[in-house]
Design a protein around this motif. Structure first.
Motif, PDB file in Angstrom:
ATOM      1  N   GLU A  87      14.155  53.856  87.916  1.00  0.00           N
ATOM      2  CA  GLU A  87      14.539  54.974  88.759  1.00  0.00           C
ATOM      3  C   GLU A  87      15.915  55.481  88.339  1.00  0.00           C
ATOM      4  OE1 GLU A  87      15.045  55.923  93.570  1.00  0.00           O
ATOM      5  OE2 GLU A  87      14.484  53.923  92.845  1.00  0.00           O
ATOM      6  N   HIS A  88      16.030  56.808  88.206  1.00  0.00           N
ATOM      7  CA  HIS A  88      17.252  57.463  87.750  1.00  0.00           C
ATOM      8  C   HIS A  88      17.620  57.063  86.326  1.00  0.00           C
ATOM      9  CE1 HIS A  88      17.933  58.912  91.824  1.00  0.00           C
ATOM     10  NE2 HIS A  88      17.832  57.666  92.263  1.00  0.00           N
ATOM     11  N   CYS A 117      24.505  56.518  85.408  1.00  0.00           N
ATOM     12  CA  CYS A 117      24.282  55.114  85.716  1.00  0.00           C
ATOM     13  C   CYS A 117      25.492  54.237  85.429  1.00  0.00           C
ATOM     14  CB  CYS A 117      23.075  54.581  84.927  1.00  0.00           C
ATOM     15  SG  CYS A 117      21.537  55.480  85.232  1.00  0.00           S
ATOM     16  N   THR A 118      26.536  54.807  84.862  1.00  0.00           N
ATOM     17  CA  THR A 118      27.758  54.053  84.548  1.00  0.00           C
ATOM     18  C   THR A 118      28.953  54.805  85.089  1.00  0.00           C
ATOM     19  OG1 THR A 118      26.771  53.142  82.536  1.00  0.00           O
ATOM     20  CG2 THR A 118      29.166  53.059  82.709  1.00  0.00           C
ATOM     21  N   PRO A 119      29.827  54.147  85.844  1.00  0.00           N
ATOM     22  CA  PRO A 119      30.991  54.840  86.421  1.00  0.00           C
ATOM     23  C   PRO A 119      31.924  55.388  85.350  1.00  0.00           C
ATOM     24  CG  PRO A 119      30.639  52.708  87.476  1.00  0.00           C
ATOM     25  CD  PRO A 119      29.743  52.745  86.271  1.00  0.00           C
ATOM     26  N   ILE A 195      23.565  48.168  89.651  1.00  0.00           N
ATOM     27  CA  ILE A 195      22.835  49.330  89.149  1.00  0.00           C
ATOM     28  C   ILE A 195      23.417  49.743  87.810  1.00  0.00           C
ATOM     29  CG2 ILE A 195      22.103  51.701  89.617  1.00  0.00           C
ATOM     30  CD1 ILE A 195      22.591  51.196  92.546  1.00  0.00           C
ATOM     31  N   GLY A 196      22.564  49.903  86.816  1.00  0.00           N
ATOM     32  CA  GLY A 196      22.981  50.450  85.536  1.00  0.00           C
ATOM     33  C   GLY A 196      23.937  49.554  84.779  1.00  0.00           C
ATOM     34  N   LEU A 197      24.482  50.106  83.718  1.00  0.00           N
ATOM     35  CA  LEU A 197      25.399  49.371  82.856  1.00  0.00           C
ATOM     36  C   LEU A 197      26.822  49.417  83.403  1.00  0.00           C
ATOM     37  CD1 LEU A 197      24.169  50.697  79.400  1.00  0.00           C
ATOM     38  CD2 LEU A 197      23.680  48.457  80.399  1.00  0.00           C
ATOM     39  N   PRO A 198      27.554  48.313  83.334  1.00  0.00           N
ATOM     40  CA  PRO A 198      28.966  48.362  83.716  1.00  0.00           C
ATOM     41  C   PRO A 198      29.791  49.045  82.632  1.00  0.00           C
ATOM     42  CG  PRO A 198      28.421  46.196  82.881  1.00  0.00           C
ATOM     43  CD  PRO A 198      27.130  46.973  82.906  1.00  0.00           C
ATOM     44  N   THR A 199      30.960  49.452  82.989  1.00  0.00           N
ATOM     45  CA  THR A 199      31.874  50.002  81.992  1.00  0.00           C
ATOM     46  C   THR A 199      32.356  48.884  81.072  1.00  0.00           C
ATOM     47  OG1 THR A 199      33.818  49.637  83.380  1.00  0.00           O
ATOM     48  CG2 THR A 199      32.659  51.734  83.636  1.00  0.00           C
TER      49      THR A 199
END
Length: 290
Positions: A87-88, A117-119, A195-199
């Motif tokens: 999702e997303h 998905c990544t800040p 959620i998603g990959l971290p920075t």
């Protein structure tokens, strides 16, 4: 006795076999990051090591192999296909090395660029603190409201980032040691799931406080400047204001009202009789002498 001795031999053999197996395990991959959906990592020095890439869907703890990147010998993998699996398009990625059937611990990937998905973040160090600037108006917040947050991991450079703070937007980390480098890694969170990959890790040097620097200057210069200023000031007052100083030092003197009453009558130094009055003739007129 024979059975006990045999049991010990078996334990020693299994222990040595386990140590040998661990020593043959390949080192875990390093520097794993994603750039435009191309996953890359630093390869091991041994030529017989292979790598397997896995992904985890949004709000799912199960890891699945990326079909095109299983037991590959290269150090890169195109993971565009995983975007359609969640999702997303938010997935987590990790890589595991393998050699002679022995796997290494898996290591998760990070992203160098912010996306849905990544800040996307920026750092501003201050004396004893580090501010992590994060936007509140990101795509996941628009979808999930306040349930979508940031998890900010931090710690000293070279140490595991074990401490963290959860926030909806920018956060300031306080009580940091000045003169030390601190690193930060941020990842989206939805309730208790990542959620998603971290920075990828970013580090900054925490500057020293100007107040402490000023105090140091005062402590060093103060003892030198005080005598330099006091000696001329004291000399001025002793030379130019000596009369005034004597007046200041002269104690006040005033006889109390009952001073005379405290002496006996025969000891009084002052006579109580009034002085004798002299008689004088009154001149009524004066005539000029002929």
């Amino acid at each position: 006795m024979t059975c006990s001795f045999f049991f010990r031999i078996v334990l020693i053999f299994q222990h040595r076999r386990l140590l040998l197996a661990l020593s043959e395990s390949p080192p875990a991959p390093q520097n794993i990051h994603v750039d435009n959906w191309l996953l890359t990592w630093t390869p091991a020095s041994e030529g017989d090591t292979t790598y397997t890439v896995q992904y985890s869907r949004f709000n799912n703890r199960k890891w699945t192999n990326v079909s095109s990147c299983v037991h590959i010998s290269s150090n890169s993998c195109n993971v565009t296909s995983t975007k359609a699996e969640a999702e997303h398009g938010c997935v987590r990625l990790r890589v595991r090395a393998e050699r002679r059937g022995l796997p290494s611990p898996p290591v998760e990937a990070c992203s160098r660029h912010g996306d849905t998905c990544t800040p996307d973040l920026s750092l501003m160090p201050g004396p004893g603190s580090l501010t992590v600037y994060l936007t509140m108006n990101h795509s996941l917040a628009q979808e999930y409201g306040r349930h979508a947050k940031y998890r900010v991991y931090y710690g000293k450079e070279g140490e595991p980032l074990l401490k963290y703070e959860d926030a909806e937007a920018s956060v300031t980390i306080s009580e940091l040691q000045e003169g030390q480098r601190y690193c930060v890694q941020v990842q989206y969170r939805y309730f208790k799931s990542s959620i998603g990959l971290p920075t990828c890790t970013q580090c900054e040097l925490i500057p020293e406080s100007k107040k402490d620097s000023n105090q140091t200057v005062i402590l060093v210069v103060g003892p030198i400047m005080v005598p330099v200023l006091l000696i001329p000031l004291i000399a001025y007052f002793l030379i130019c204001k000596s009369e005034r100083i004597k007046q200041w030092l002269r104690p006040p003197y005033e006889l109390p009202e009952d001073f005379l009453e405290s002496f006996p009558e025969h000891h009084l130094p002052i006579s109580s009789s009034s002085p004798t009055e002299e008689c004088w003739d009154v001149i009524s007129s004066i005539s000029p002498q002929e």
